[in-house]
Write a protein that holds these residues in place. Structure first.
Motif, short mmCIF file in Angstrom:
data_model
loop_
_atom_site.label_atom_id
_atom_site.label_comp_id
_atom_site.label_asym_id
_atom_site.label_seq_id
_atom_site.Cartn_x
_atom_site.Cartn_y
_atom_site.Cartn_z
N VAL A 86 0.85 -1.19 0.00
CA VAL A 86 0.00 0.00 0.00
C VAL A 86 0.89 1.24 0.00
O VAL A 86 1.98 1.24 0.56
CB VAL A 86 -0.95 -0.01 1.22
N SER A 87 0.41 2.28 -0.66
CA SER A 87 1.09 3.57 -0.64
C SER A 87 0.25 4.51 0.22
O SER A 87 -0.97 4.58 0.06
CB SER A 87 1.21 4.11 -2.07
N ILE A 88 0.89 5.22 1.12
CA ILE A 88 0.20 6.13 2.04
C ILE A 88 0.85 7.50 1.96
O ILE A 88 2.07 7.62 2.05
CB ILE A 88 0.27 5.62 3.49
N THR A 89 0.03 8.53 1.78
CA THR A 89 0.50 9.90 1.78
C THR A 89 -0.27 10.67 2.84
O THR A 89 -1.49 10.54 2.94
CB THR A 89 0.26 10.57 0.41
N GLY A 90 0.45 11.46 3.62
CA GLY A 90 -0.20 12.26 4.64
C GLY A 90 0.80 12.95 5.54
O GLY A 90 2.00 12.67 5.48
N PRO A 91 0.32 13.88 6.38
CA PRO A 91 1.22 14.55 7.32
C PRO A 91 1.65 13.58 8.42
O PRO A 91 0.82 13.02 9.12
CB PRO A 91 0.36 15.69 7.89
N ASP A 92 2.94 13.38 8.54
CA ASP A 92 3.51 12.41 9.48
C ASP A 92 3.71 13.06 10.84
O ASP A 92 4.61 13.87 11.02
CB ASP A 92 4.82 11.88 8.92
N ILE A 93 2.87 12.69 11.79
CA ILE A 93 2.95 13.24 13.15
C ILE A 93 4.27 12.87 13.81
O ILE A 93 4.83 13.64 14.58
CB ILE A 93 1.77 12.71 14.00
N GLU A 94 4.79 11.71 13.48
CA GLU A 94 6.03 11.20 14.06
C GLU A 94 7.24 12.05 13.65
O GLU A 94 8.26 12.07 14.33
CB GLU A 94 6.22 9.78 13.56
N HIS A 95 7.14 12.74 12.51
CA HIS A 95 8.26 13.53 12.00
C HIS A 95 7.86 14.99 11.78
O HIS A 95 8.11 15.57 10.72
CB HIS A 95 8.79 12.92 10.71
N GLY A 96 7.22 15.58 12.77
CA GLY A 96 6.93 17.01 12.76
C GLY A 96 5.81 17.46 11.85
O GLY A 96 5.73 18.63 11.52
N GLY A 97 4.97 16.57 11.37
CA GLY A 97 3.84 16.95 10.53
C GLY A 97 4.17 17.13 9.06
O GLY A 97 3.34 17.60 8.28
N ARG A 98 5.39 16.77 8.67
CA ARG A 98 5.80 16.88 7.27
C ARG A 98 5.01 15.89 6.42
O ARG A 98 4.83 14.74 6.80
CB ARG A 98 7.30 16.59 7.15
N VAL A 99 4.50 16.31 5.26
CA VAL A 99 3.76 15.43 4.37
C VAL A 99 4.74 14.48 3.69
O VAL A 99 5.71 14.92 3.07
CB VAL A 99 2.96 16.23 3.32
N ARG A 100 4.49 13.19 3.87
CA ARG A 100 5.38 12.16 3.31
C ARG A 100 4.57 11.14 2.53
O ARG A 100 3.39 10.93 2.82
CB ARG A 100 6.12 11.42 4.43
N THR A 101 5.22 10.51 1.57
CA THR A 101 4.63 9.38 0.85
C THR A 101 5.50 8.17 1.12
O THR A 101 6.70 8.19 0.83
CB THR A 101 4.57 9.66 -0.66
N ILE A 102 4.87 7.13 1.70
CA ILE A 102 5.60 5.90 1.96
C ILE A 102 4.93 4.76 1.22
O ILE A 102 3.74 4.81 0.92
CB ILE A 102 5.69 5.58 3.48
N ILE A 103 5.71 3.76 0.89
CA ILE A 103 5.21 2.56 0.25
C ILE A 103 5.54 1.40 1.18
O ILE A 103 6.70 1.16 1.51
CB ILE A 103 5.83 2.33 -1.14
N VAL A 104 4.48 0.72 1.64
CA VAL A 104 4.62 -0.41 2.56
C VAL A 104 4.50 -1.68 1.74
O VAL A 104 3.48 -1.88 1.05
CB VAL A 104 3.54 -0.36 3.66
N HIS A 105 5.51 -2.54 1.80
CA HIS A 105 5.49 -3.83 1.11
C HIS A 105 5.21 -4.92 2.13
O HIS A 105 5.93 -5.05 3.10
CB HIS A 105 6.83 -4.07 0.41
N TYR A 106 4.12 -5.67 1.87
CA TYR A 106 3.72 -6.72 2.81
C TYR A 106 4.62 -7.94 2.69
O TYR A 106 5.22 -8.20 1.64
CB TYR A 106 2.29 -7.18 2.52
N VAL A 107 4.66 -8.72 3.77
CA VAL A 107 5.32 -10.03 3.74
C VAL A 107 4.46 -10.91 2.85
O VAL A 107 3.22 -10.94 2.98
CB VAL A 107 5.43 -10.63 5.16
N TYR A 108 5.07 -11.64 1.96
CA TYR A 108 4.34 -12.47 1.02
C TYR A 108 4.06 -13.83 1.63
O TYR A 108 4.98 -14.50 2.10
CB TYR A 108 5.15 -12.65 -0.27
N TYR A 109 2.80 -14.19 1.67
CA TYR A 109 2.41 -15.51 2.15
C TYR A 109 1.73 -16.25 1.01
O TYR A 109 0.74 -15.76 0.47
CB TYR A 109 1.43 -15.40 3.34
N ARG A 110 2.22 -17.40 0.67
CA ARG A 110 1.60 -18.20 -0.38
C ARG A 110 0.35 -18.84 0.15
O ARG A 110 0.36 -19.43 1.23
CB ARG A 110 2.57 -19.27 -0.88
N LYS A 111 -0.74 -18.75 -0.60
CA LYS A 111 -2.01 -19.34 -0.15
C LYS A 111 -2.26 -20.66 -0.81
O LYS A 111 -1.82 -20.98 -1.84
CB LYS A 111 -3.15 -18.38 -0.48
#
Length: 111
Positions: A86-111
């Motif tokens: 998932v890609s998330i964009t928003g003001p990052d409270i953890e880093h002073g409210g700066r707007v950041r875009t992060i890309i979270v890559h999930y652990v791959y589980y074979r089904k």
């Protein structure tokens, strides 16, 4: 026939936050602009961890720290086409409210 989703509505943002909560993370990258105009890089900012929802905030935790924290009503999130993150964009409270875009890559589980 097919209604357009209002991705800016609080209802959509809450549903997306609930959908991405609980996934285990393989790694997290931040989308940053390099020194050259119109050139962007993805820098790894965390490995391991999970995405969680606490009160009205989305927390992206690495194995050592919170790498991103944002109010649900202020975030824009969309799943990667592969479905592996998932890609998330928003003001990052953890880093002073700066707007950041992060890309979270999930652990791959074979089904």
């Amino acid at each position: 026939m097919f209604g357009k989703k209002n991705t800016q509505s609080p209802k959509y943002r809450r549903k997306m936050a609930e959908k991405i909560t609980g996934y285990s993370i393989q790694y997290v990258t931040e989308h940053t602009q390099s020194a050259e105009p119109d050139v962007y890089d993805d820098v790894v900012i965390g490995k391991g961890g999970c995405i969680s929802l606490k009160d009205d905030e989305v927390l992206v935790s690495s194995s050592t720290e919170n790498v991103f924290r944002c109010k649900v009503d202020e975030m824009d999130a969309w799943e990667l086409m592969s479905g592996n993150g998932v890609s998330i964009t928003g003001p990052d409270i953890e880093h002073g409210g700066r707007v950041r875009t992060i890309i979270v890559h999930y652990v791959y589980y074979r089904k």
